[in-house]
Design an enzyme around this catalytic site. Structure first.
Site: not given
Length: 895
Positions: A473, A794, A798
């Site tokens: 990410d 986070d 995700d």
């Protein structure tokens, strides 16, 4: 197909049972209606509300609540709402008991082989032969065993069982202790937080678990929304939905444009009131928790049932990862935003277990089976040779006949031959291997904890040693998720870093501090960090937070300036909007004049500047030619670096020349430029070196983000994910889906295999896209070996990809509960470099195990040869068999 249909029905078992109840409860909205409503966004949601309820007030009437007075705070009514719509609590998944972990550890293939060998060896060691042989039966070379050896025959089997018990207990204890650590680390904010609601017309602070559907909740900046709701009224409300969507920009919410508020999102600016429409497992966060298996026992039972039907044998470590909701997670990602359905073959795969064994576990299982087969063959050959030798010597050479009274004696010999065969088999199986693996993993996990890696599943440690790809990410993982000033143009100087305060003229510094402190919303501020080691909290508009942070970096403070000129003393404010693309604030000066501070997009505001401050803080003319030079030399280089440029300017009005404040174009003109700053969500300083280490280790790093393609590409270049001259792809989610789907909108692995090898940046991606990419890389068969994929993240968005990956990394500080629940390893310091350390320790496990195998297999091969040769050629079975491996091991060690 039938199983899939059942799985989709059972996604949310508790709500399903309640769907027919609401009408009987007297409310005008069913649970199913509200869940469907909360899945909509923007204009689509407004249209649905208008069609079904007329407006938000109509929705409140159907829910029997008042938009201004709230609920009546009647205990019976509140309880009735909880029974019908659920309570605002997401039940945590039940941790496995120690005995369950022990049972799972026993399922390892290597251990099963050892268990069988130990039981057979132990059983045969207690076999007692039926008396002495007679003269007629002959005294062939079987001979009587040494009495001491017969008494000690049980030691071999007992020793193997003891090693199995040690392995099982160590594995189970490690899994149990890590899960206990995780439970301690993961504090559920919803259970501790209180929220403001209106009941009986009074503002009350109630625990979030006490919220019910129909409550009127007040939201304000800084709040973490504990439930889903529909906005009734808003004052410049902006929401950070990055934890759900990955989009770093704030989303403006209003009752007439986008009234949908979602649980788990943060209020970053403004205030408002909402009617709660979904709580607990029915909220958006709760639905994702349920899909990830954290929503209750029914999902766990359903998943276990699916596993039993599949019938696959899995190691304990792998099983720990394949829990609850795996079927749901396999189904979910292939329903893309483009609306395509899954392919038939993907549907069949959906009912299979979520993941195969870890790479090392698979290799060791294969090795154990091969050793077992080799040992079995050697054992069978040994028994056959001994039986033939006995038969030929007794009945051919000596010419004896089979007498009935000799049958027990001959059977005794055959049993002894079988015992020798079992001994050869037991000698072949390396009973120390599982213990060596477990101890090596446990040691590495302990060391990883010191390196800020909380390993939830032991197998994740060694799997990282095999990692070939990391899908990371951007927001909060590669970057800090904090807009920050990284470049500036002050006093005719372009600073690529934050300048030292001593390098700036006091007049410029003072004007800059006042322009930022006053000409920003007073609700925007920088607060101390909540946790030790964390970064200061940014509250309010992210761009303004970046500017205030710039003031703090210059060793000045904005708060004293605001205290000197409080908000109610501001003379005139031109608030920011999409038309003017700037914000201006007017204050009255002590001499009776006025000073206007303005900030905005540099391409807009520089056109209104006629002067600029030079290095001495004095005014210098700023002509169109100067502006063009600044654009070419300052603005464009900043834009190429992925920065957003903001111009900060001011203008003074003398006491006797008060302008027409309504004539904004005339007021906000003839400005003096103080500074131009470049703002970005900066890359974490340690990330570029960490990515270089990953690339040197043969690991490909890919960025998957919800941000726009230009920003993502610039950040990827700064991180080192993309290098000049490389053949790589940077795609947006829509283009990615167009390339991997056929005419029917179905994902094709062949198309995906043409995209992912060169793909380095996937921007504007949804959680579904990220999951699809991870699954596609894992399922790919283009290379010689299967890709081992790690995923970092986070946010709640995700979760699906973290669950699907071979190893999922969640951020311990910034990570949401959903991300942590779906992960295998938690980075307790949110530091990307910890991933490199995880790879290092994973490879250390491989080195340790390979060294042990080199010793163990040398001992085993030699021991099998000695046992086979002794038994078949020199009639070695007369001698103690239990000492063979100890003797050989001693010889190998001495050599």
């Amino acid at each position: 197909m039938g199983d899939m249909a059942n799985s989709s029905i059972e996604f949310h078992p508790k709500p399903q049972q309640q769907r027919d109840v609401p009408q009987a409860g007297g409310f005008g909205c069913t649970l199913a209606e509200l869940r469907t409503l909360m899945e909509l966004r923007g204009a689509e949601a407004l249209q649905k509300i208008e069609e079904a309820y007329g407006d938000v007030s109509g929705l409140c009437r159907r829910l029997k609540t008042s938009p201004t007075e709230g609920l009546a705070d009647n205990t019976n009514d509140l309880e009735k709402r909880r029974q019908i719509y659920g309570q605002n609590f997401i039940p945590p998944k039940q941790p496995k008991t120690f005995l369950q972990l022990v049972w799972e550890a026993l399922q390892d293939v290597t251990l099963i082989i050892l268990e069988v060998a130990a039981i057979v060896s132990l059983g045969l060691s207690f076999y007692a032969p039926p008396g002495e042989e007679s003269e007629a039966c002959g005294n062939v070379s079987g001979g009587a065993e040494d009495e001491g050896e017969a008494e000690a025959g049980w030691i071999e089997g007992a020793a193997i069982l003891l090693s199995v018990i040690c392995v099982v207990l160590v594995t189970a204890f490690n899994d149990w202790s890590k899960e206990k650590q995780f439970r301690g680390l993961q504090s559920r904010i919803e259970q501790e937080q209180k929220f403001t609601v209106i009941r009986n017309g009074q503002l009350l602070q109630v625990p979030v678990a006490a919220l019910v559907v129909g409550d009127i909740a007040q939201v304000k900046y800084g709040d973490l929304l504990p439930a889903d709701g529909v906005l009734i009224q808003a004052n410049d409300l902006k929401i950070d939905e990055s934890s759900l969507t990955g989009e770093s920009d704030h989303v403006r919410k209003s009752a007439d444009k986008d009234p949908m508020l979602l649980s788990g999102t943060h209020v970053m600016e403004g205030s408002g009131r909402m009617v709660v429409t979904a709580v607990g497992v029915n909220s958006q966060t709760g639905i994702i928790f349920t899909l990830l298996g954290a929503g209750g026992e029914e999902e766990e039972k359903k998943d276990k049932k699916g596993k039993q039907q599949d019938g696959a044998m899995e190691s304990s470590q792998t099983k720990a990862k394949k829990q609850d909701g795996a079927v749901a997670m396999e189904m979910q990602p292939l329903k893309s935003a483009e609306g395509g359905e899954m392919e038939e073959r993907e549907k069949k795969k959906a009912n299979a277990p979520k993941k195969e064994k870890s790479v090392l576990q698979g290799k060791l299982t294969k090795l154990a089976v091969q050793i077992g087969k080799a040992g079995l063959v050697m054992s069978a050959i040994t028994v056959i040779i001994l039986v033939l030798y006995f038969v030929i010597e007794t009945f051919v050479v000596e010419g004896r006949t089979w007498l009935a009274e000799c049958t027990p004696v001959y059977v005794q010999y055959f049993v002894k031959f079988f015992i020798i065969g079992v001994t050869v088999l037991v000698v072949a199986v390396p009973e120390g291997l599982p213990l060596a693996v477990t101890i090596s993993l446990a040691y590495s996990v302990k060391k990883m904890m010191k390196d800020n890696n909380l390993v939830r599943h032991l197998d994740a440690c060694e799997t990282m040693g095999n990692a070939t790809a990391i899908c990371s990410d951007k927001t909060g993982t590669l970057t800090t998720n904090r807009m920050t000033v990284v470049q500036s143009y002050l006093g005719d100087t372009h600073y690529k870093e934050i300048p030292a305060p001593s390098a700036l003229t006091p007049k410029i510094l003072d004007l800059l501090v006042h322009a930022i402190s006053i000409n920003s919303a007073y609700t925007t501020k920088i607060l101390p960090p909540e946790k030790e080691g964390a970064l200061p909290r940014q509250v309010g508009n992210k761009t303004e937070c970046a500017l205030l942070g710039f003031v703090l970096d210059l060793k000045r403070d904005f708060q004293p300036v605001r205290e000197q000129i409080p908000e109610d003393k501001l003379y005139k404010v031109y608030t920011f909007n999409s038309v003017r693309k700037s914000m201006s604030t007017v204050i009255r000066m002590p001499d009776g004049g006025f000073r206007l501070f303005s900030k905005g997009a540099s391409e807009i505001l520089l056109k209104k500047c006629t002067n600029i401050l030079n290095s001495n803080g004095e005014l210098r003319g700023f002509r169109p030619r100067d502006r063009d030079d600044m654009v070419r030399k300052i603005i464009e280089p900043m834009a190429c670096d992925g920065l957003r440029t903001i111009c900060i300017a001011y203008r003074d009005f003398s006491a006797g020349q008060e302008p027409d404040w309504d004539n904004e174009n005339e007021v906000v003109g003839d400005l003096t430029c103080i500074a131009v700053v470049g703002i970005e969500d900066p890359v974490r300083p340690e990330v570029p070196e960490a990515i270089r280490k990953c690339q040197r280790a043969g690991i490909t790093v890919r960025m998957v983000t919800g941000d726009n393609i230009n920003t993502a590409r610039a950040i990827a270049a700064k991180c080192g994910i993309i290098q000049p001259g490389e053949d790589f792809l940077c795609l947006e989610g829509k283009e990615f889906n167009r390339r991997i789907r056929n005419e029917k909108g179905e994902i094709e692995q062949e198309r995906l295999d043409k995209v992912w090898p060169k793909l380095r940046v996937l921007a504007r991606s949804s959680p579904t896209d990220k999951h699809t990419l991870v699954k596609g890389i894992i399922d790919s068969t283009t290379g010689e070996q299967r890709q081992v994929v790690a995923v970092t993240g986070d946010g709640t968005n995700d979760g699906p990809a973290l669950k699907k990956a071979d190893v999922g990394f969640a951020m311990g500080i910034a990570g949401t509960d959903v991300a942590k629940e779906a992960s295998d390893i938690i980075l307790t310091d949110d530091n990307f470099t910890s991933i490199v350390k995880a790879v290092m320790w994973g490879r250390n496990v491989y080195d340790s195990i390979s060294k042990f195998l080199q010793f163990q297999l040398t001992v085993n091969v030699v021991a099998v040869i000695v046992a086979f040769t002794g038994a078949c050629i020199t009639q070695f079975w007369k001698f103690p068999m239990n000492g063979i491996r100890q003797y050989v091991a001693l010889c190998v060690w001495l050599l």
